[in-house]
Design a protein around this motif. Structure first.
Motif, PDB file in Angstrom:
ATOM      1  N   SER A 199     -28.236  63.423  30.313  1.00  0.00           N
ATOM      2  CA  SER A 199     -29.667  63.262  29.964  1.00  0.00           C
ATOM      3  C   SER A 199     -30.470  64.494  30.346  1.00  0.00           C
ATOM      4  CB  SER A 199     -30.287  62.060  30.661  1.00  0.00           C
ATOM      5  OG  SER A 199     -29.518  60.935  30.454  1.00  0.00           O
ATOM      6  N   MET A 206     -24.926  50.945  20.824  1.00  0.00           N
ATOM      7  CA  MET A 206     -26.079  50.752  21.712  1.00  0.00           C
ATOM      8  C   MET A 206     -26.059  49.324  22.248  1.00  0.00           C
ATOM      9  SD  MET A 206     -29.345  52.040  22.402  1.00  0.00           S
ATOM     10  CE  MET A 206     -30.734  51.264  23.215  1.00  0.00           C
ATOM     11  N   MET A 207     -26.124  49.185  23.560  1.00  0.00           N
ATOM     12  CA  MET A 207     -26.144  47.862  24.187  1.00  0.00           C
ATOM     13  C   MET A 207     -27.593  47.375  24.316  1.00  0.00           C
ATOM     14  SD  MET A 207     -22.921  47.174  24.972  1.00  0.00           S
ATOM     15  CE  MET A 207     -22.419  47.877  23.414  1.00  0.00           C
ATOM     16  N   VAL A 244     -21.785  51.487  30.774  1.00  0.00           N
ATOM     17  CA  VAL A 244     -22.067  52.357  29.622  1.00  0.00           C
ATOM     18  C   VAL A 244     -21.859  53.832  29.945  1.00  0.00           C
ATOM     19  CG1 VAL A 244     -23.674  50.681  28.606  1.00  0.00           C
ATOM     20  CG2 VAL A 244     -24.582  52.615  29.897  1.00  0.00           C
ATOM     21  N   ASP A 245     -21.704  54.161  31.214  1.00  0.00           N
ATOM     22  CA  ASP A 245     -21.433  55.549  31.596  1.00  0.00           C
ATOM     23  C   ASP A 245     -20.331  55.497  32.659  1.00  0.00           C
ATOM     24  OD1 ASP A 245     -21.552  58.274  32.023  1.00  0.00           O
ATOM     25  OD2 ASP A 245     -23.427  58.220  33.163  1.00  0.00           O
TER      26      ASP A 245
HETATM   27  P1  ADP Z   1     -26.104  60.545  32.026  1.00  0.00           P
HETATM   28  O1  ADP Z   1     -26.081  59.686  33.240  1.00  0.00           O
HETATM   29  O2  ADP Z   1     -24.982  61.533  32.017  1.00  0.00           O
HETATM   30  O3  ADP Z   1     -27.418  61.189  31.797  1.00  0.00           O
HETATM   31  P2  ADP Z   1     -25.711  58.071  30.488  1.00  0.00           P
HETATM   32  O4  ADP Z   1     -24.500  57.848  29.661  1.00  0.00           O
HETATM   33  O5  ADP Z   1     -25.797  57.310  31.759  1.00  0.00           O
HETATM   34  O6  ADP Z   1     -25.848  59.652  30.722  1.00  0.00           O
HETATM   35  O7  ADP Z   1     -26.980  57.742  29.592  1.00  0.00           O
HETATM   36  C1  ADP Z   1     -28.289  57.859  30.081  1.00  0.00           C
HETATM   37  C2  ADP Z   1     -29.039  56.528  29.960  1.00  0.00           C
HETATM   38  O8  ADP Z   1     -29.064  56.075  28.615  1.00  0.00           O
HETATM   39  C3  ADP Z   1     -28.401  55.390  30.745  1.00  0.00           C
HETATM   40  O9  ADP Z   1     -28.849  55.373  32.074  1.00  0.00           O
HETATM   41  C4  ADP Z   1     -28.812  54.160  29.964  1.00  0.00           C
HETATM   42  O10 ADP Z   1     -30.107  53.718  30.367  1.00  0.00           O
HETATM   43  C5  ADP Z   1     -28.903  54.658  28.542  1.00  0.00           C
HETATM   44  N1  ADP Z   1     -27.665  54.368  27.781  1.00  0.00           N
HETATM   45  C6  ADP Z   1     -26.558  55.131  27.742  1.00  0.00           C
HETATM   46  N2  ADP Z   1     -25.602  54.589  26.959  1.00  0.00           N
HETATM   47  C7  ADP Z   1     -26.106  53.448  26.489  1.00  0.00           C
HETATM   48  C8  ADP Z   1     -25.597  52.422  25.601  1.00  0.00           C
HETATM   49  N3  ADP Z   1     -24.378  52.479  25.057  1.00  0.00           N
HETATM   50  N4  ADP Z   1     -26.407  51.364  25.344  1.00  0.00           N
HETATM   51  C9  ADP Z   1     -27.652  51.294  25.878  1.00  0.00           C
HETATM   52  N5  ADP Z   1     -28.181  52.211  26.702  1.00  0.00           N
HETATM   53  C10 ADP Z   1     -27.430  53.289  27.018  1.00  0.00           C
END
Ligand code: ADP
Ligand code: MG
Length: 231
Positions: A68, A111-112, A221-222
């Motif tokens: 992000s 997307m969840m 999701v991550d």
């Molecule tokens: P990073 O932590 O590397 O920035 P993330 O994969 O955690 O990346 O994504 C950032 C944010 O986006 C998450 O904290 C979550 O709120 C949202 N997000 C990520 N993937 C999804 C998904 N598949 N469905 C819904 N929300 C998501």
């Protein structure tokens, strides 16, 4: 599984590529959203059409840890047109912010729905060995420090006490008539993360941030797994 880990370490990875992390998660009954790795915009749109909208796209690069921060996550993409635009925008921003990062592709993910975001993690403490962490997720994690730790492996009763120890538990129980989250599923995920970190010397650290909790399940999701460094 060991094979996946060894290969990844030998090829110089410090963090296990997400899709490989997903395979390990699957083996430990940890749910992750459907995810595909694509190498072009065309492939991305094709994957989106197949997967069904809404989708999320995430940058895939060894050098980018916090996606992000690099502009490398776009959520809530509703159709092919938006996907095409988002793809271009994401590439542009990431290249501006991380000009030296080698971009290997893009992950497209289902997307969840909105839910309660928590963190489940694990580290290897040099003194105590594997330790599992549970707490409040999202961008305020550093501010509230609402986390609880347990030595791994953890059993289900212990996982429940760990959850109950945090303030986020009150939200998970349901506030103002909201449906409670599936705390049972969350306990199982903590137990499984404990088993996972205890099973492999090759994994140094696990960071599922966020795990999104719903009334009937929870999804990581991550899924970040940090690998041991070879000497
Ligand atoms: P990073 O932590 O590397 O920035 P993330 O994969 O955690 O990346 O994504 C950032 C944010 O986006 C998450 O904290 C979550 O709120 C949202 N997000 C990520 N993937 C999804 C998904 N598949 N469905 C819904 N929300 C998501
Ligand atoms: Mg994250």
């Amino acid at each position: 599984m060991k094979e996946i880990l060894r290969k990844s370490i030998q090829s110089g990875n410090k963090v296990l590529p997400e899709l490989e992390a997903h395979k390990i998660c699957e083996a430990f009954d940890i749910k992750c959203p459907p995810t595909e790795l694509v190498k072009s915009k065309e492939a991305c749109i094709q994957a989106g059409n197949q997967m069904g909208y809404p989708v999320v796209i995430k940058i895939f690069s060894k050098q980018i840890v916090h996606k992000s921060d690099a502009g490398g996550v776009i959520v809530g993409i509703k159709n092919a047109e938006q996907l095409s635009e988002s793809y271009d925008n994401m590439m542009k921003t990431v290249k501006e912010r991380c000009p030296d990062a080698e971009i290997e592709g893009v992950m497209i993910q289902k997307m969840m729905d909105k839910g309660v975001e928590v963190v489940i993690g694990a580290i290897k403490n040099p003194q105590f060995g594997p330790v599992v962490m549970f707490g409040m997720g999202g961008i305020y994690i550093e501010v509230f420090k609402d986390v609880a730790f347990r030595l791994a492996p953890v059993d289900k009763a212990e996982a429940r006490r760990q959850i109950e120890q945090t303030k986020i538990f009150n939200i998970l129980k349901g506030v103002r008539g909201e449906a409670p989250c599936d705390i049972e599923a969350l306990c199982n995920m903590i137990v499984n993360v404990g088993k996972l970190i205890s099973s492999y010397d090759e994994i140094e650290e696990i960071d599922f941030n966020p795990v999104i909790c719903y009334p009937d399940h929870c999804v990581a999701v991550d899924a970040r797994m940090v690998l041991e460094t070879v000497n």
